[in-house]
Motif scaffolding. Structure first.
Motif, PDB file in Angstrom:
ATOM      1  N   ARG A 117       2.214  -1.326  -1.615  1.00 26.01           N
ATOM      2  CA  ARG A 117       1.231  -2.210  -2.359  1.00 26.01           C
ATOM      3  C   ARG A 117       0.402  -2.888  -1.490  1.00 26.01           C
ATOM      4  O   ARG A 117       0.790  -3.516  -0.749  1.00 26.01           O
ATOM      5  CB  ARG A 117       2.472  -3.125  -3.193  1.00 26.01           C
ATOM      6  N   ALA A 118      -0.764  -3.284  -2.200  1.00 28.81           N
ATOM      7  CA  ALA A 118      -1.706  -4.382  -1.704  1.00 28.81           C
ATOM      8  C   ALA A 118      -1.162  -5.489  -2.152  1.00 28.81           C
ATOM      9  O   ALA A 118      -0.931  -5.690  -3.203  1.00 28.81           O
ATOM     10  CB  ALA A 118      -3.024  -3.828  -2.163  1.00 28.81           C
ATOM     11  N   THR A 119      -0.801  -6.431  -0.941  1.00 27.23           N
ATOM     12  CA  THR A 119      -0.002  -7.514  -1.431  1.00 27.23           C
ATOM     13  C   THR A 119      -1.005  -8.758  -1.008  1.00 27.23           C
ATOM     14  O   THR A 119      -1.586  -8.816   0.214  1.00 27.23           O
ATOM     15  CB  THR A 119       1.125  -7.568  -0.434  1.00 27.23           C
ATOM     16  N   TRP A 149      -2.591  -3.372  -6.522  1.00 25.89           N
ATOM     17  CA  TRP A 149      -2.795  -2.048  -6.534  1.00 25.89           C
ATOM     18  C   TRP A 149      -2.019  -1.248  -5.447  1.00 25.89           C
ATOM     19  O   TRP A 149      -1.615  -1.906  -4.519  1.00 25.89           O
ATOM     20  CB  TRP A 149      -4.341  -1.699  -6.251  1.00 25.89           C
ATOM     21  N   ASP A 150      -1.890   0.158  -5.732  1.00 25.86           N
ATOM     22  CA  ASP A 150      -1.048   0.965  -4.698  1.00 25.86           C
ATOM     23  C   ASP A 150      -2.208   1.552  -3.686  1.00 25.86           C
ATOM     24  O   ASP A 150      -2.969   2.023  -3.941  1.00 25.86           O
ATOM     25  CB  ASP A 150      -0.346   1.937  -5.532  1.00 25.86           C
ATOM     26  N   GLU A 160       7.337  -5.718   5.429  1.00 25.55           N
ATOM     27  CA  GLU A 160       7.321  -6.952   4.763  1.00 25.55           C
ATOM     28  C   GLU A 160       6.321  -7.872   5.420  1.00 25.55           C
ATOM     29  O   GLU A 160       5.917  -7.810   6.646  1.00 25.55           O
ATOM     30  CB  GLU A 160       8.783  -7.387   4.551  1.00 25.55           C
ATOM     31  N   THR A 174       2.502 -14.760  -4.949  1.00 26.06           N
ATOM     32  CA  THR A 174       2.161 -13.486  -4.331  1.00 26.06           C
ATOM     33  C   THR A 174       1.616 -12.578  -5.569  1.00 26.06           C
ATOM     34  O   THR A 174       2.156 -12.649  -6.685  1.00 26.06           O
ATOM     35  CB  THR A 174       3.413 -12.747  -3.857  1.00 26.06           C
ATOM     36  N   ALA A 228      -3.749 -11.003   3.330  1.00 21.80           N
ATOM     37  CA  ALA A 228      -3.765  -9.782   2.669  1.00 21.80           C
ATOM     38  C   ALA A 228      -2.850  -8.710   3.625  1.00 21.80           C
ATOM     39  O   ALA A 228      -3.043  -8.777   4.833  1.00 21.80           O
ATOM     40  CB  ALA A 228      -5.115  -9.215   2.385  1.00 21.80           C
ATOM     41  N   SER A 252      -0.280  -1.305   7.749  1.00 19.57           N
ATOM     42  CA  SER A 252       0.642  -1.732   6.646  1.00 19.57           C
ATOM     43  C   SER A 252       1.868  -2.301   7.633  1.00 19.57           C
ATOM     44  O   SER A 252       1.955  -2.041   8.777  1.00 19.57           O
ATOM     45  CB  SER A 252       1.180  -0.219   5.933  1.00 19.57           C
ATOM     46  N   ILE A 261      -0.723  -4.472   3.555  1.00 22.37           N
ATOM     47  CA  ILE A 261      -0.423  -3.289   2.632  1.00 22.37           C
ATOM     48  C   ILE A 261       1.033  -3.113   3.146  1.00 22.37           C
ATOM     49  O   ILE A 261       1.574  -2.855   4.113  1.00 22.37           O
ATOM     50  CB  ILE A 261      -1.210  -2.147   3.182  1.00 22.37           C
ATOM     51  N   VAL A 262       1.948  -3.417   1.971  1.00 19.23           N
ATOM     52  CA  VAL A 262       3.388  -3.383   2.201  1.00 19.23           C
ATOM     53  C   VAL A 262       4.063  -2.375   1.624  1.00 19.23           C
ATOM     54  O   VAL A 262       3.803  -2.181   0.418  1.00 19.23           O
ATOM     55  CB  VAL A 262       3.837  -4.879   1.737  1.00 19.23           C
ATOM     56  N   GLN A 284       0.353  -8.336  -6.492  1.00 21.92           N
ATOM     57  CA  GLN A 284       0.111  -6.693  -5.707  1.00 21.92           C
ATOM     58  C   GLN A 284      -0.472  -6.049  -6.809  1.00 21.92           C
ATOM     59  O   GLN A 284       0.079  -5.175  -7.496  1.00 21.92           O
ATOM     60  CB  GLN A 284       1.766  -6.554  -5.547  1.00 21.92           C
TER      61      GLN A 284
END
Length: 231
Positions: free
Chosen positions: A195-197, A213-214, A169, A209, A185, A166, A187-188, A211
């Motif tokens: 959030r998976a970004t 899923w968490d 940003e 962009t 990809a 993660s 995880i932010v 997002q």
């Protein structure tokens, strides 16, 4: 700790796919076949082999070092599915860990370069990939974030960039290394919710962009941590 036979590993792998990964909306047949074929237990440290298919992060060092862990299987699987790796893709991974994610990526992509800040982990990842017979994944010792991500740019542009951990940003310097149509990809965010970004480059300086899923994941080392103070 009881030893496990190859048959019990096979059953545990099947259970992982059916009970953890499918319920997390990972339904891509190619991804599921890959997870059944690539032996996750071969990438797990010996001390944790019995937990190779558990729904949890696994420490990669003894004693455990903050941030140095294998992601939970369902998170790895969902990232892989949502990146939609193509056979022509050139992939950069940041955070090789044990090499398992690099193995999954290399099984789908043309080539993978995986950067790992810890020399011992990098050596282990190389050995694991070699034992798995994967010759298109290159693990390099590097602090990916140093000098404005200089180590990431040597072979840019990339079709795919995956941050296997993660960050606070998404660094703009990494987005600039994407090829047109390339995707990143990560995880932010901050605990307890990240959030998976997924960022797709659509033009010279245009990005889209999503997002979807968490989740939460350990921090990648030395990435920028902007101030969270807001007026």
């Amino acid at each position: 700790m009881t030893s496990q036979t190859p048959l019990s590993f096979d059953q545990a792998r099947f259970n992982m796919i059916e009970q953890q990964i499918r319920p997390w909306e990972v339904l891509d047949a190619q991804v599921l076949e890959l997870l059944a074929r690539v032996r996750r237990e071969d990438f797990v440290p010996a001390a944790h082999k019995a937990l190779a298919f558990a729904d949890m992060e696994l420490p990669l060092t003894q004693p455990a070092v903050d941030g140095q862990a294998m992601l939970a299987p369902r998170v790895e699987a969902r990232l892989l599915q949502d990146l939609a790796i193509q056979p022509t893709d050139k992939v950069l991974e940041i955070g090789a860990g044990s090499g398992f994610m690099a193995a999954l990526l290399a099984s789908q992509a043309q080539r993978v370069v995986s950067l790992e800040i810890d020399p011992d982990l990098a050596r282990t990842a190389r050995e694991n990939l070699q034992k798995a017979g994967l010759t298109n994944a290159d693990v390099r010792v590097a602090d990916a974030a140093a000098n404005n991500f200089a180590a990431c740019g040597a072979e840019a542009p990339w079709n795919v960039i995956l941050l296997s951990g993660s960050v606070a940003e998404v660094p703009p310097a990494l987005l600039a290394l994407l090829a047109p149509g390339g995707r990143l990809a990560a995880i932010v965010g901050h605990e307890p919710v990240m959030r998976a970004t997924f960022v797709t480059r659509t033009g010279d300086a245009s990005y889209v962009t999503a997002q979807p899923w968490d989740t939460v994941a350990p921090r990648l080392r030395n990435f920028p941590e902007p101030s969270r103070f807001q007026f």
